[in-house]
Design a protein around this motif. Structure first.
Motif, PDB file in Angstrom:
ATOM      1  N   ALA A 147      -6.845   7.185   5.688  1.00 28.46           N
ATOM      2  CA  ALA A 147      -5.966   6.544   4.703  1.00 28.46           C
ATOM      3  C   ALA A 147      -6.255   7.150   3.334  1.00 28.46           C
ATOM      4  CB  ALA A 147      -6.224   5.035   4.683  1.00 28.46           C
ATOM      5  N   ARG A 177       0.881  -1.166   0.000  1.00 29.85           N
ATOM      6  CA  ARG A 177       0.000   0.000   0.000  1.00 29.85           C
ATOM      7  C   ARG A 177       0.921   1.219   0.000  1.00 29.85           C
ATOM      8  NH1 ARG A 177      -1.349  -3.006   4.229  1.00 29.85           N
ATOM      9  NH2 ARG A 177      -0.331  -1.522   5.622  1.00 29.85           N
ATOM     10  N   LEU A 211      -6.688   6.370  -0.769  1.00 25.70           N
ATOM     11  CA  LEU A 211      -6.990   5.312  -1.745  1.00 25.70           C
ATOM     12  C   LEU A 211      -6.852   5.847  -3.161  1.00 25.70           C
ATOM     13  CD1 LEU A 211     -10.155   3.634  -0.194  1.00 25.70           C
ATOM     14  CD2 LEU A 211      -7.857   2.698  -0.311  1.00 25.70           C
ATOM     15  N   LEU A 212      -6.918   4.909  -4.133  1.00 19.97           N
ATOM     16  CA  LEU A 212      -6.896   5.277  -5.549  1.00 19.97           C
ATOM     17  C   LEU A 212      -7.929   6.368  -5.815  1.00 19.97           C
ATOM     18  CD1 LEU A 212      -6.876   2.116  -7.863  1.00 19.97           C
ATOM     19  CD2 LEU A 212      -5.375   4.089  -8.026  1.00 19.97           C
ATOM     20  N   ASN A 213      -7.541   7.356  -6.625  1.00 24.41           N
ATOM     21  CA  ASN A 213      -8.470   8.432  -6.982  1.00 24.41           C
ATOM     22  C   ASN A 213      -9.765   7.850  -7.524  1.00 24.41           C
ATOM     23  OD1 ASN A 213      -6.403  10.148  -6.332  1.00 24.41           O
ATOM     24  ND2 ASN A 213      -5.877  10.663  -8.454  1.00 24.41           N
ATOM     25  N   GLU A 214     -10.859   8.511  -7.204  1.00 29.10           N
ATOM     26  CA  GLU A 214     -12.174   8.022  -7.618  1.00 29.10           C
ATOM     27  C   GLU A 214     -12.266   7.863  -9.138  1.00 29.10           C
ATOM     28  OE1 GLU A 214     -16.249   9.172  -5.685  1.00 29.10           O
ATOM     29  OE2 GLU A 214     -15.778  10.604  -7.247  1.00 29.10           O
ATOM     30  N   ALA A 271      -2.147  -5.626   6.255  1.00 28.64           N
ATOM     31  CA  ALA A 271      -3.440  -4.987   5.970  1.00 28.64           C
ATOM     32  C   ALA A 271      -3.564  -3.709   6.787  1.00 28.64           C
ATOM     33  CB  ALA A 271      -4.580  -5.937   6.306  1.00 28.64           C
ATOM     34  N   ASN A 272      -4.313  -2.767   6.272  1.00 24.81           N
ATOM     35  CA  ASN A 272      -4.566  -1.514   6.993  1.00 24.81           C
ATOM     36  C   ASN A 272      -6.007  -1.541   7.502  1.00 24.81           C
ATOM     37  OD1 ASN A 272      -5.218   1.068   7.798  1.00 24.81           O
ATOM     38  ND2 ASN A 272      -4.107   2.072   6.143  1.00 24.81           N
ATOM     39  N   ARG A 297      -7.298   9.838  -2.607  1.00 25.59           N
ATOM     40  CA  ARG A 297      -8.682   9.881  -2.107  1.00 25.59           C
ATOM     41  C   ARG A 297      -8.680   9.607  -0.610  1.00 25.59           C
ATOM     42  NH1 ARG A 297     -12.784   5.303  -2.700  1.00 25.59           N
ATOM     43  NH2 ARG A 297     -11.117   4.438  -3.986  1.00 25.59           N
ATOM     44  N   GLU A 314      -0.219   5.865   7.408  1.00 19.87           N
ATOM     45  CA  GLU A 314       0.151   4.457   7.625  1.00 19.87           C
ATOM     46  C   GLU A 314       0.886   4.283   8.957  1.00 19.87           C
ATOM     47  OE1 GLU A 314      -0.052   1.406   6.303  1.00 19.87           O
ATOM     48  OE2 GLU A 314      -1.344   1.874   4.607  1.00 19.87           O
ATOM     49  N   LYS A 345      -6.186  -8.500  -2.730  1.00 17.64           N
ATOM     50  CA  LYS A 345      -4.793  -8.948  -2.788  1.00 17.64           C
ATOM     51  C   LYS A 345      -4.688 -10.324  -2.152  1.00 17.64           C
ATOM     52  CE  LYS A 345      -3.118  -4.936  -1.486  1.00 17.64           C
ATOM     53  NZ  LYS A 345      -2.565  -3.905  -0.714  1.00 17.64           N
ATOM     54  N   LEU A 387     -10.711  -4.617   0.241  1.00 18.04           N
ATOM     55  CA  LEU A 387     -11.142  -3.286   0.658  1.00 18.04           C
ATOM     56  C   LEU A 387     -12.480  -3.427   1.368  1.00 18.04           C
ATOM     57  CD1 LEU A 387      -9.701  -0.605  -0.014  1.00 18.04           C
ATOM     58  CD2 LEU A 387     -11.262  -0.343  -1.929  1.00 18.04           C
ATOM     59  N   LYS A 388     -12.681  -2.655   2.423  1.00 18.05           N
ATOM     60  CA  LYS A 388     -13.966  -2.710   3.137  1.00 18.05           C
ATOM     61  C   LYS A 388     -15.113  -2.469   2.146  1.00 18.05           C
ATOM     62  CE  LYS A 388     -12.613  -1.172   7.741  1.00 18.05           C
ATOM     63  NZ  LYS A 388     -12.623  -0.023   8.674  1.00 18.05           N
ATOM     64  N   LEU A 396     -16.269   1.021   1.044  1.00 14.61           N
ATOM     65  CA  LEU A 396     -15.401   1.922   0.282  1.00 14.61           C
ATOM     66  C   LEU A 396     -15.489   1.652  -1.216  1.00 14.61           C
ATOM     67  CD1 LEU A 396     -12.276   1.798   2.605  1.00 14.61           C
ATOM     68  CD2 LEU A 396     -13.836   3.728   2.304  1.00 14.61           C
ATOM     69  N   LEU A 397     -15.500   2.726  -1.977  1.00 15.28           N
ATOM     70  CA  LEU A 397     -15.507   2.620  -3.427  1.00 15.28           C
ATOM     71  C   LEU A 397     -14.186   2.012  -3.901  1.00 15.28           C
ATOM     72  CD1 LEU A 397     -16.604   3.632  -6.320  1.00 15.28           C
ATOM     73  CD2 LEU A 397     -15.010   5.514  -5.942  1.00 15.28           C
ATOM     74  N   ASP A 398     -14.268   0.967  -4.731  1.00 10.38           N
ATOM     75  CA  ASP A 398     -13.081   0.308  -5.266  1.00 10.38           C
ATOM     76  C   ASP A 398     -12.842   0.807  -6.697  1.00 10.38           C
ATOM     77  OD1 ASP A 398     -11.163  -1.350  -6.289  1.00 10.38           O
ATOM     78  OD2 ASP A 398     -12.030  -3.194  -5.526  1.00 10.38           O
ATOM     79  N   SER A 399     -11.967   1.805  -6.831  1.00 10.57           N
ATOM     80  CA  SER A 399     -11.713   2.413  -8.145  1.00 10.57           C
ATOM     81  C   SER A 399     -11.164   1.403  -9.140  1.00 10.57           C
ATOM     82  CB  SER A 399     -10.704   3.550  -8.029  1.00 10.57           C
ATOM     83  OG  SER A 399     -11.217   4.598  -7.277  1.00 10.57           O
ATOM     84  N   VAL A 428      -7.919   0.505   8.692  1.00  6.15           N
ATOM     85  CA  VAL A 428      -8.768   1.658   8.363  1.00  6.15           C
ATOM     86  C   VAL A 428      -9.560   1.393   7.083  1.00  6.15           C
ATOM     87  CG1 VAL A 428      -8.762   4.129   7.791  1.00  6.15           C
ATOM     88  CG2 VAL A 428      -7.153   3.234   9.473  1.00  6.15           C
ATOM     89  N   ILE A 429      -8.938   0.678   6.144  1.00  7.23           N
ATOM     90  CA  ILE A 429      -9.565   0.517   4.827  1.00  7.23           C
ATOM     91  C   ILE A 429      -9.768  -0.940   4.405  1.00  7.23           C
ATOM     92  CG2 ILE A 429      -8.888   2.718   3.768  1.00  7.23           C
ATOM     93  CD1 ILE A 429      -6.350   1.294   2.730  1.00  7.23           C
ATOM     94  N   GLU A 439     -13.295   6.676   8.770  1.00  3.04           N
ATOM     95  CA  GLU A 439     -14.581   6.204   9.281  1.00  3.04           C
ATOM     96  C   GLU A 439     -15.443   7.404   9.699  1.00  3.04           C
ATOM     97  OE1 GLU A 439     -15.718   3.198   9.351  1.00  3.04           O
ATOM     98  OE2 GLU A 439     -13.930   1.954   9.049  1.00  3.04           O
ATOM     99  N   GLN A 479      -9.978   7.196 -11.178  1.00  8.53           N
ATOM    100  CA  GLN A 479      -8.971   6.235 -11.629  1.00  8.53           C
ATOM    101  C   GLN A 479      -7.854   6.865 -12.456  1.00  8.53           C
ATOM    102  OE1 GLN A 479     -12.091   4.510 -13.681  1.00  8.53           O
ATOM    103  NE2 GLN A 479     -13.143   4.433 -11.739  1.00  8.53           N
TER     104      GLN A 479
END
Lengths: 228, 86
Positions: A101, A58, A103-106, B73-74, A144, A94, B50, B19-20, B23-26, B76-77, A148, A108
């Protein structure tokens, strides 16, 4: 007064950070390799952008467990000023120094452009000198911000949201959010206010020739925290 | 670094990191759109995770769980599932 500019295998904004600090801010700085086990003699830490450890597993995951980051965790706990930009922000999340955290940009896509930020709090030295609306470059594929909902509420209550993406007139809207971050969040503070992480690059906005100088207000935080 | 020989004594753990669901998986969304472009019109949502395989001197779920929590693993996500491979 001296800032440690951390270097991991794959860092690529370290020289920009060093240059901005020493040439444009007049702040003494030195590179610190990720294997180092001490931050003795340093009054601040800049965690630069790039692709530390190839972004394996990650973004920021491997770097956050390195020798030097364990020192940074101690340094931050003692109130030392820590700034993480881009990959540096990912590393600080991290490492558990900041909530949430990245994540990948919405959409893409890797985004490389100037954005506007609204400074959302003045309670930290990192944001006390920043412009109300900051014009600053971003360059990332994984920016992104997610957290929570209950943590987000707590962060809002404690004024930990440092910057939000906005349009030129300072309004948070979907079009100005370059990566789908929750609530348009671009940068966050830790609870104590001495650690800031943000996806934009203040070190790339320190002279007119680079397109703007709004990054200086943020980098000034090193002087302000260190002077405290 | 300890090397584990490829003998029958080697234990293996398999860890699935996802991924939880909230959450949106791009990446998943891109894969879904690519599959649909290839004519797989039956494809709905896709989620990409993964798979991590680890060779171990001996399998201990508690130890592998610790590895997941400390690095793999994290929380948070992500979520993770551990399996011993026999």
């Amino acid at each position: 007064m001296k800032v440690a500019v951390l270097r991991f295998p794959g860092s690529n904004c370290d020289q920009d950070a060093f240059f901005a600090l020493t040439e444009d801010m007049g702040i003494d700085a030195a590179y610190v390799w990720h294997e180092e086990t001490s931050l003795k003699g340093f009054d601040g830490v800049f965690v630069p952008g790039g692709f530390s450890y190839g972004d394996y597993l990650r973004c920021g995951a491997m770097a956050s467990r390195s020798n030097v980051m364990q020192e940074v965790v101690r340094f931050a706990a003692d109130g030392g000023p820590v700034l993480g930009a881009c990959n540096g922000f990912q590393i600080l999340c991290e490492a558990g120094l900041l909530p949430g955290a990245l994540l990948l940009n919405e959409q893409q896509k890797f985004v490389c452009q100037d954005v506007f930020l609204k400074t959302e709090t003045r309670r930290s030295p990192w944001t006390s000198e920043a412009a109300d609306i900051v014009r600053i470059p971003i360059a990332h594929g994984e920016g992104r911000y997610v957290v929570e909902p209950e943590d987000l509420k707590r962060m809002e209550d404690r004024a930990q949201i440092a910057f939000r993406y906005v349009n030129a007139s300072g309004t948070v809207d979907a079009e100005s959010n370059p990566n789908g971050s929750v609530d348009g969040i671009a940068g966050v503070l830790n609870e104590a206010g001495n650690v800031l992480g943000l996806m934009p690059h203040p070190e790339r906005a320190t002279r007119t020739m680079l397109g703007g100088t709004d990054g200086k207000g943020i980098l000034k935080g090193f002087e302000l925290v260190m002077a405290k | 670094m300890a090397r584990i020989s490829q003998t029958i004594d080697v234990a293996r753990a398999q860890i699935l990191v996802t991924l939880k669901p909230s959450l949106l998986d791009s990446a998943g969304r891109t894969v879904a759109s690519s599959l649909q472009n290839l004519g797989f019109t039956e494809v709905g949502e896709v989620r990409v995770g993964k798979l991590i395989e680890i060779e171990l001197a001996e399998f201990s779920e508690a130890r592998v769980k610790e590895m997941c929590e400390k690095l793999l693993a994290n929380p948070v996500i992500e979520r993770f599932e551990i399996k011993e491979i026999v």
